[in-house]
Scaffold this motif. Sequence first.
Motif, short mmCIF file in Angstrom:
data_model
loop_
_atom_site.label_atom_id
_atom_site.label_comp_id
_atom_site.label_asym_id
_atom_site.label_seq_id
_atom_site.Cartn_x
_atom_site.Cartn_y
_atom_site.Cartn_z
N GLY A 56 0.80 -1.22 0.00
CA GLY A 56 0.00 0.00 0.00
C GLY A 56 0.83 1.27 0.00
N GLN A 110 -7.31 0.50 11.19
CA GLN A 110 -6.89 0.67 9.80
C GLN A 110 -6.38 -0.65 9.22
OE1 GLN A 110 -6.01 2.57 12.37
NE2 GLN A 110 -6.04 4.73 11.83
N LYS A 123 -9.23 -3.12 8.40
CA LYS A 123 -10.07 -2.63 7.31
C LYS A 123 -9.56 -3.14 5.95
CE LYS A 123 -12.00 1.67 5.49
NZ LYS A 123 -12.07 3.12 5.66
N TYR A 124 -8.25 -3.34 5.83
CA TYR A 124 -7.66 -3.69 4.55
C TYR A 124 -6.96 -5.05 4.51
CZ TYR A 124 -8.53 1.18 3.55
OH TYR A 124 -9.15 2.39 3.36
N HIS A 125 -6.84 -5.72 5.66
CA HIS A 125 -6.09 -6.97 5.71
C HIS A 125 -6.91 -8.07 6.39
CE1 HIS A 125 -3.13 -3.68 5.69
NE2 HIS A 125 -2.40 -4.47 4.96
#
Length: 83
Positions: A39, A55, A58-60
């Motif tokens: 990212g 955070q 949310k993405y992993h």
Amino acid sequence: MSKEFTMAEVAKHRSDDSLYLVIDGDVYDVTNFVNEHPGGAKILKRVSGKDASKQFWKYHNEGVLKKYKPQLAIGTVKAEAKL
């Protein structure tokens, strides 16, 4: 991974020379991982010195944490007394 950190100690590591962050109570040193992060370095620098759990999740998924925890985790956050 037996070292304990306070959040104040983690917060001191927000420079290009030293980037720490917290995920679910574990402290990670991402200093040498920052350029490998898919990212980009910018997001890791933004959350360094803080609890980045929200955070991160949310993405992993859990597989990412299992893969990188052995090489990046350096300790845990010490429980602080609340008055």
